[in-house]
Design a protein around this motif. Sequence first.
Motif, PDB file in Angstrom:
ATOM      1  N   GLN A  57       0.849  -1.196   0.000  1.00 17.40           N
ATOM      2  CA  GLN A  57       0.000   0.000   0.000  1.00 17.40           C
ATOM      3  C   GLN A  57       0.881   1.241   0.000  1.00 17.40           C
ATOM      4  O   GLN A  57       1.845   1.331   0.754  1.00 17.40           O
ATOM      5  N   LEU A  58       0.562   2.168  -0.886  1.00 16.53           N
ATOM      6  CA  LEU A  58       1.335   3.401  -0.939  1.00 16.53           C
ATOM      7  C   LEU A  58       1.090   4.206   0.325  1.00 16.53           C
ATOM      8  O   LEU A  58      -0.045   4.386   0.757  1.00 16.53           O
ATOM      9  N   GLY A  59       2.153   4.703   0.906  1.00 16.75           N
ATOM     10  CA  GLY A  59       2.036   5.500   2.118  1.00 16.75           C
ATOM     11  C   GLY A  59       1.486   6.881   1.836  1.00 16.75           C
ATOM     12  O   GLY A  59       1.547   7.384   0.711  1.00 16.75           O
ATOM     13  N   ARG A  60       0.938   7.499   2.860  1.00 18.05           N
ATOM     14  CA  ARG A  60       0.359   8.830   2.697  1.00 18.05           C
ATOM     15  C   ARG A  60       1.405   9.872   2.328  1.00 18.05           C
ATOM     16  O   ARG A  60       1.074  10.915   1.770  1.00 18.05           O
ATOM     17  N   GLU A  61       2.659   9.582   2.642  1.00 22.15           N
ATOM     18  CA  GLU A  61       3.693  10.578   2.365  1.00 22.15           C
ATOM     19  C   GLU A  61       3.848  10.852   0.871  1.00 22.15           C
ATOM     20  O   GLU A  61       4.278  11.939   0.466  1.00 22.15           O
ATOM     21  N   VAL A  62       3.467   9.863   0.006  1.00 23.89           N
ATOM     22  CA  VAL A  62       3.635  10.077  -1.432  1.00 23.89           C
ATOM     23  C   VAL A  62       2.667  11.131  -1.951  1.00 23.89           C
ATOM     24  O   VAL A  62       2.913  11.739  -2.999  1.00 23.89           O
ATOM     25  N   ASP A 128      -3.236   5.685  -9.207  1.00 25.62           N
ATOM     26  CA  ASP A 128      -1.864   5.851  -8.731  1.00 25.62           C
ATOM     27  C   ASP A 128      -0.970   6.523  -9.773  1.00 25.62           C
ATOM     28  O   ASP A 128       0.255   6.407  -9.705  1.00 25.62           O
ATOM     29  N   GLU A 129      -1.584   7.225 -10.733  1.00 21.62           N
ATOM     30  CA  GLU A 129      -0.833   7.982 -11.735  1.00 21.62           C
ATOM     31  C   GLU A 129      -1.380   9.413 -11.748  1.00 21.62           C
ATOM     32  O   GLU A 129      -2.145   9.800 -12.632  1.00 21.62           O
ATOM     33  N   PRO A 130      -0.984  10.221 -10.751  1.00 23.09           N
ATOM     34  CA  PRO A 130      -1.624  11.519 -10.526  1.00 23.09           C
ATOM     35  C   PRO A 130      -0.981  12.713 -11.216  1.00 23.09           C
ATOM     36  O   PRO A 130      -1.502  13.827 -11.102  1.00 23.09           O
ATOM     37  N   VAL A 131       0.140  12.512 -11.917  1.00 27.12           N
ATOM     38  CA  VAL A 131       0.830  13.649 -12.513  1.00 27.12           C
ATOM     39  C   VAL A 131      -0.081  14.376 -13.510  1.00 27.12           C
ATOM     40  O   VAL A 131      -0.104  15.607 -13.567  1.00 27.12           O
ATOM     41  N   GLY A 132      -0.856  13.607 -14.279  1.00 23.72           N
ATOM     42  CA  GLY A 132      -1.720  14.201 -15.300  1.00 23.72           C
ATOM     43  C   GLY A 132      -2.717  15.191 -14.741  1.00 23.72           C
ATOM     44  O   GLY A 132      -2.949  16.249 -15.322  1.00 23.72           O
ATOM     45  N   ARG A 133      -3.307  14.883 -13.589  1.00 29.31           N
ATOM     46  CA  ARG A 133      -4.304  15.799 -13.018  1.00 29.31           C
ATOM     47  C   ARG A 133      -3.680  17.117 -12.619  1.00 29.31           C
ATOM     48  O   ARG A 133      -4.303  18.170 -12.754  1.00 29.31           O
ATOM     49  N   ASP A 312       8.321   8.782 -15.955  1.00 33.22           N
ATOM     50  CA  ASP A 312       8.860   7.450 -15.680  1.00 33.22           C
ATOM     51  C   ASP A 312       8.401   6.937 -14.323  1.00 33.22           C
ATOM     52  O   ASP A 312       8.189   5.738 -14.142  1.00 33.22           O
ATOM     53  N   ILE A 313       8.266   7.840 -13.384  1.00 30.99           N
ATOM     54  CA  ILE A 313       7.815   7.476 -12.039  1.00 30.99           C
ATOM     55  C   ILE A 313       6.341   7.811 -11.939  1.00 30.99           C
ATOM     56  O   ILE A 313       5.915   8.915 -12.281  1.00 30.99           O
ATOM     57  N   LYS A 314       5.564   6.840 -11.463  1.00 34.10           N
ATOM     58  CA  LYS A 314       4.120   7.060 -11.398  1.00 34.10           C
ATOM     59  C   LYS A 314       3.749   8.188 -10.435  1.00 34.10           C
ATOM     60  O   LYS A 314       2.873   8.993 -10.714  1.00 34.10           O
ATOM     61  N   TRP A 315       4.375   8.193  -9.281  1.00 36.15           N
ATOM     62  CA  TRP A 315       4.017   9.166  -8.249  1.00 36.15           C
ATOM     63  C   TRP A 315       5.286   9.883  -7.787  1.00 36.15           C
ATOM     64  O   TRP A 315       5.763   9.648  -6.684  1.00 36.15           O
ATOM     65  N   PRO A 316       5.831  10.763  -8.621  1.00 34.33           N
ATOM     66  CA  PRO A 316       7.058  11.476  -8.235  1.00 34.33           C
ATOM     67  C   PRO A 316       6.785  12.457  -7.103  1.00 34.33           C
ATOM     68  O   PRO A 316       5.632  12.799  -6.815  1.00 34.33           O
ATOM     69  N   LYS A 317       7.827  12.917  -6.488  1.00 36.51           N
ATOM     70  CA  LYS A 317       7.668  13.914  -5.426  1.00 36.51           C
ATOM     71  C   LYS A 317       7.044  15.180  -6.008  1.00 36.51           C
ATOM     72  O   LYS A 317       7.314  15.567  -7.144  1.00 36.51           O
ATOM     73  N   ALA A 318       6.253  15.831  -5.196  1.00 32.71           N
ATOM     74  CA  ALA A 318       5.489  16.986  -5.666  1.00 32.71           C
ATOM     75  C   ALA A 318       6.386  18.121  -6.158  1.00 32.71           C
ATOM     76  O   ALA A 318       5.987  18.885  -7.041  1.00 32.71           O
ATOM     77  N   ASP A 319       7.599  18.211  -5.594  1.00 30.64           N
ATOM     78  CA  ASP A 319       8.468  19.306  -6.025  1.00 30.64           C
ATOM     79  C   ASP A 319       9.026  19.087  -7.439  1.00 30.64           C
ATOM     80  O   ASP A 319       9.682  19.966  -7.990  1.00 30.64           O
ATOM     81  N   GLU A 320       8.757  17.925  -8.042  1.00 27.21           N
ATOM     82  CA  GLU A 320       9.176  17.668  -9.421  1.00 27.21           C
ATOM     83  C   GLU A 320       8.086  18.035 -10.423  1.00 27.21           C
ATOM     84  O   GLU A 320       8.322  18.003 -11.633  1.00 27.21           O
ATOM     85  N   LEU A 321       6.916  18.386  -9.935  1.00 28.51           N
ATOM     86  CA  LEU A 321       5.801  18.665 -10.832  1.00 28.51           C
ATOM     87  C   LEU A 321       6.054  19.870 -11.731  1.00 28.51           C
ATOM     88  O   LEU A 321       5.658  19.867 -12.909  1.00 28.51           O
ATOM     89  N   SER A 322       6.704  20.889 -11.211  1.00 26.41           N
ATOM     90  CA  SER A 322       6.982  22.072 -12.030  1.00 26.41           C
ATOM     91  C   SER A 322       7.908  21.724 -13.196  1.00 26.41           C
ATOM     92  O   SER A 322       7.741  22.236 -14.310  1.00 26.41           O
ATOM     93  N   THR A 323       8.866  20.836 -12.955  1.00 23.05           N
ATOM     94  CA  THR A 323       9.767  20.400 -14.028  1.00 23.05           C
ATOM     95  C   THR A 323       9.011  19.568 -15.055  1.00 23.05           C
ATOM     96  O   THR A 323       9.188  19.746 -16.276  1.00 23.05           O
ATOM     97  N   LEU A 324       8.168  18.668 -14.591  1.00 25.01           N
ATOM     98  CA  LEU A 324       7.380  17.849 -15.503  1.00 25.01           C
ATOM     99  C   LEU A 324       6.434  18.708 -16.336  1.00 25.01           C
ATOM    100  O   LEU A 324       6.183  18.416 -17.512  1.00 25.01           O
TER     101      LEU A 324
END
Length: 493
Positions: A57-62, A128-133, A312-324
């Motif tokens: 189970q993915l932890g809440r920290e992700v 579990d693939e939230p980057v798109g939203r 490449d990563i389904k659930w990257p750290k939130a601070d990478e979202l601006s780069t993505l």
Amino acid sequence: MEKAFCFSFVLLVLFFSSFPFPALARGSERSSSNLPGSEDYNNGFLVRHLFEENSRQLGREVTHGYMTNSELEKAVKEIGQRCSNICRIYSIGKSVKEVPLWVIEISDKPGHEEAEPAFKFLGNVHGDEPVGRELLILLANWLCDNYMKDPLATLIIKNVHLHILPTMNPDGFSLRQRGNANNIDLNRDFPDQFFPTNDDVDLRQPETKAIMSWLTGRHFTASASLHGGALVANYPWDGSQNSRKEYYACPDDKAFRYMASVYSRSHHNMSLSTEFQGGITNGAAWYPIYGGMQDWNYIHGGCFELTLEISDIKWPKADELSTLWEFNRMSMLNLVASLVRTGVHGRILSSDTGQPLPASVMIKGINYSVKSGGTFGDYHRMLGPGESYEVMVTMPGYQSKTTHILLKDKATSVDFVLDPEEPRQHKQFSTGCDCNYGNQNKLEMVGFFRGIHLEITLPAIVILVFLCFLLKRKMIKFPKHKQLLGHKRPIVI
């Protein structure tokens, strides 16, 4: 009397007795040994609960730094309020847990039907693939901020109706799992062309039904869903007839490869992939899946859809979202703009009424057709540039028309005016004399003379004149030329 000849085309669907091998989900590990859960077979067919999530189970920290569903809803409504001149917010339905599926429509005339192509973006198909939203909210805000400032933003808003669904699977996101609240993989829940996996309408998930209903009420020219777990632009077919892992091209393979390349080449590094040549792939060549949304859109919705793996990563750290976001921004914009930058577009009208026609547009050598809109008769046909095409338009009750185009690096506009199969008959009769008889017998006499052949003899003319003289006590002047109108040719514009 007008006669309408109706032509119908019967689509033969072949069902096979064996179901495909278990297929992995887009963006997951590509080894069956890593596949979480198990599959159940019923009479040889893989049943709906393809992926029973029993992996860690993915932890809440992700989720830290990602918008919750309530925060996402608030962000959507704020965009609608801040940019009400070019935005409209509406819902296409609800998830299993009654979470509204909000859509942001962006156009210079939101909510109004126009003779323009429509494009839709969908995110978070897998929970579990939230980057798109996240990226789709950024896209909507960017378009709002740059309308009439940036040429690309202005081009899109003025010429395309863009619809953005940030999350198709809000329940899966909140549960931090791939499937929805019923643990169903939504990208395996659509009717399949090769195997009757999801033919039972009652068993489809509410999120799936919402998407299908969405396409019933609105025609989209093209579409893209945003996924995670790889970096590639995927195009149809997603499955193959024999369930093997092999390149299985759809009729519009050239157009799809072009669209996928538009996204890949505009991306920061997708086209540099060492795994996928040019950063694009045919779905069945990567690994076949069945019941996917992409193929269903193309077959049943007339919508050219891509499946975009954007991280490449389904659930990257939130601070990478601006780069993505920066890596994918131009790709998303250029893909939407491709609807008006290439292909053939136009309107189809009736020559006798001038009204728009819901006709079919076909390309010689491509076993696929698109329909023109009923309101404006507009059509938008995606095609790969740099080639010649023979375009044919057909409509029951009308004569088909064909033209040849050379599609270079820009879109081509071609309007069609179709002639009815049998032009309307316009009959005009002349009585031969301006007599006003007072009884039925005399009217029948006039009817008799009305039917006399044009090559009338001189004695007959004299008798006719004499009868009129006796009846009305005055001479009747005959027209110099008597003209009978037969079929009147329609005016072709």
